[in-house]
Design a protein around this motif. Structure first.
Motif, mmCIF file in Angstrom:
data_model
loop_
_atom_site.group_PDB
_atom_site.id
_atom_site.type_symbol
_atom_site.label_atom_id
_atom_site.label_comp_id
_atom_site.label_asym_id
_atom_site.label_seq_id
_atom_site.Cartn_x
_atom_site.Cartn_y
_atom_site.Cartn_z
ATOM 1 N N UNK A 1 34.100 38.919 37.405
ATOM 2 C CA UNK A 1 34.214 37.511 37.787
ATOM 3 C C UNK A 1 34.489 36.624 36.583
ATOM 4 N N UNK A 2 33.761 36.839 35.500
ATOM 5 C CA UNK A 2 33.947 36.001 34.311
ATOM 6 C C UNK A 2 35.347 36.202 33.740
ATOM 7 N N UNK A 3 35.799 37.449 33.655
ATOM 8 C CA UNK A 3 37.147 37.709 33.151
ATOM 9 C C UNK A 3 38.194 37.057 34.043
ATOM 10 N N UNK A 4 38.059 37.201 35.352
ATOM 11 C CA UNK A 4 39.030 36.644 36.287
ATOM 12 C C UNK A 4 39.032 35.119 36.231
ATOM 13 N N UNK B 1 30.050 42.813 46.681
ATOM 14 C CA UNK B 1 31.310 42.180 47.040
ATOM 15 C C UNK B 1 32.397 42.439 46.001
ATOM 16 N N UNK B 2 33.652 42.317 46.439
ATOM 17 C CA UNK B 2 34.805 42.210 45.551
ATOM 18 C C UNK B 2 35.220 40.747 45.509
ATOM 19 N N UNK B 3 35.963 40.371 44.480
ATOM 20 C CA UNK B 3 36.285 38.955 44.272
ATOM 21 C C UNK B 3 37.141 38.366 45.390
ATOM 22 N N UNK B 4 37.894 39.204 46.091
ATOM 23 C CA UNK B 4 38.750 38.684 47.157
ATOM 24 C C UNK B 4 38.144 38.853 48.552
ATOM 25 N N UNK B 5 36.875 39.241 48.640
ATOM 26 C CA UNK B 5 36.239 39.368 49.944
ATOM 27 C C UNK B 5 36.110 37.992 50.592
ATOM 28 N N UNK B 6 36.549 37.845 51.846
ATOM 29 C CA UNK B 6 36.476 36.537 52.495
ATOM 30 C C UNK B 6 35.050 36.040 52.687
ATOM 31 N N UNK B 7 34.067 36.952 52.730
ATOM 32 C CA UNK B 7 32.681 36.535 52.946
ATOM 33 C C UNK B 7 32.129 35.653 51.827
ATOM 34 N N UNK B 8 32.727 35.732 50.637
ATOM 35 C CA UNK B 8 32.174 34.973 49.516
ATOM 36 C C UNK B 8 32.998 33.725 49.192
ATOM 37 N N UNK B 9 33.985 33.425 50.038
ATOM 38 C CA UNK B 9 34.839 32.262 49.773
ATOM 39 C C UNK B 9 34.053 30.960 49.782
ATOM 40 N N UNK B 10 32.899 30.941 50.467
ATOM 41 C CA UNK B 10 32.119 29.721 50.544
ATOM 42 C C UNK B 10 31.373 29.380 49.270
ATOM 43 N N UNK C 1 29.902 56.969 20.845
ATOM 44 C CA UNK C 1 30.055 57.201 22.278
ATOM 45 C C UNK C 1 28.685 56.991 22.925
ATOM 46 N N UNK C 2 28.688 56.509 24.154
ATOM 47 C CA UNK C 2 27.413 56.325 24.849
ATOM 48 C C UNK C 2 27.627 56.562 26.337
ATOM 49 N N UNK C 3 26.534 56.793 27.050
ATOM 50 C CA UNK C 3 26.573 57.057 28.489
ATOM 51 C C UNK C 3 25.740 56.009 29.213
ATOM 52 N N UNK C 4 26.277 55.549 30.355
ATOM 53 C CA UNK C 4 25.501 54.612 31.159
ATOM 54 C C UNK C 4 25.955 54.669 32.609
ATOM 55 N N UNK C 5 25.227 53.951 33.476
ATOM 56 C CA UNK C 5 25.469 54.007 34.909
ATOM 57 C C UNK C 5 26.666 53.134 35.287
ATOM 58 N N UNK C 6 27.504 53.687 36.178
ATOM 59 C CA UNK C 6 28.680 52.974 36.661
ATOM 60 C C UNK C 6 28.670 52.950 38.187
ATOM 61 N N UNK C 7 29.157 51.849 38.757
ATOM 62 C CA UNK C 7 29.324 51.750 40.210
ATOM 63 C C UNK C 7 30.310 50.621 40.485
ATOM 64 N N UNK C 8 31.619 50.951 40.455
ATOM 65 C CA UNK C 8 32.627 49.909 40.659
ATOM 66 C C UNK C 8 33.950 50.516 41.110
ATOM 67 N N UNK C 9 34.655 49.755 41.941
ATOM 68 C CA UNK C 9 35.949 50.189 42.434
ATOM 69 C C UNK C 9 37.111 49.462 41.801
ATOM 70 N N UNK C 10 36.819 48.366 41.092
ATOM 71 C CA UNK C 10 37.844 47.601 40.380
ATOM 72 C C UNK C 10 37.435 47.442 38.927
#
Length: 266
Positions: A129-132, A91-100, A167-176
């Protein structure tokens, strides 16, 4: 106690250093994804809920998982655990599915931040989420969806000393990403996708990271993750190779995060 204004609320963050100790821990993982979402991906379903425990648990520690994706989320009492982990989500933070269930999780984060000595670790969705919740702000990743093993730059001497490299390398998967850092936070690492790759919060009890330190290199579930993500969003043509075949520094990163859960960012 340091106090920061978030615009919507005022958050007081305990700066007690009593958390800097070692010993058997009780750790709660707050699951922000629903198991049913992975029913067509058996390898992901098998591992998803326990990835952080697999990566960070020490012998003797007690870990529990709490499913928060419900109208009445299952949330632990903040005083009952030494540390909490809020991990990834589709989910993204503004997805209506998680408003509950999102408001209750935000309140829980504020409660942990404001009281006691428990540590709080956020990864990917948890990082955002924590930052927001504590006064930051989100934006879309300018270069498109970040997906694969990517390189990050260490910008904190303390993190560099713990990792043993700059410098280091790690897995990423995010749109925001976290585009506005909460007041008083220290940026520990950055990348081409976000300047706030790692954040340490005032008081040393909250640490959040944008990547996925819980993944193992080349494990079969990464191929299934690529299949699921690429069916939902546009990723680069070489995304599968970058996610599945590239080596990461996650073992080093996991050691740093394990130490944080034990002692805080001392």
């Amino acid at each position: 106690v340091s106090t920061q204004s978030t615009g919507r609320l005022t958050t007081s963050i305990s700066v007690s250093r009593g958390q800097c100790h070692r010993g058997a821990m009780k750790v709660a993982v707050l699951e922000c994804d629903e198991h049913k979402l992975w029913r067509d991906y058996p390898e992901l379903l098998q591992h998803w809920g326990g990835l952080y425990e697999r990566a960070l648990r020490r012998p003797g520690d007690h870990w529990e998982r709490f499913q928060v994706c419900a109208a009445s989320p299952s949330l632990p009492a903040p005083e009952e655990f030494d540390a909490f982990v809020v991990g990834g989500s589709k989910y993204e933070l503004d997805d209506p599915e998680i408003a509950g269930w999102l408001p209750a999780l935000r309140e829980f984060i504020r409660a942990v931040a404001n009281h006691g000595e428990a540590r709080l670790l956020g990864g990917c969705f948890g990082h955002e989420l924590i930052a927001d919740t504590l006064g930051g702000g989100m934006a879309d990743v300018g270069s498109g969806f970040a997906f694969g093993v990517e390189e990050c730059e260490v910008v904190s001497a303390a993190l560099g000393a713990r990792l043993g490299k700059d410098r280091f390398r790690w897995h990423k998967s995010h749109g925001r990403h976290v585009a506005r850092v909460p007041e008083g936070c220290e940026v520990l690492a950055s990348s081409t996708q976000t300047t706030a790759e790692w954040l340490a919060y005032p008081g040393g009890r909250i640490l959040t990271v944008q990547g996925h330190p819980e993944f193992k290199d080349r494990e079969p579930m990464l191929g299934q993750l690529h299949e699921r993500v690429s069916a939902k969003v546009t990723v680069s043509d070489d995304a599968r190779e970058r996610l599945v075949d590239r080596e990461s520094d996650n073992v080093l990163v996991q050691a740093v995060l394990r130490e944080f859960l034990e002692t805080g960012w001392c």
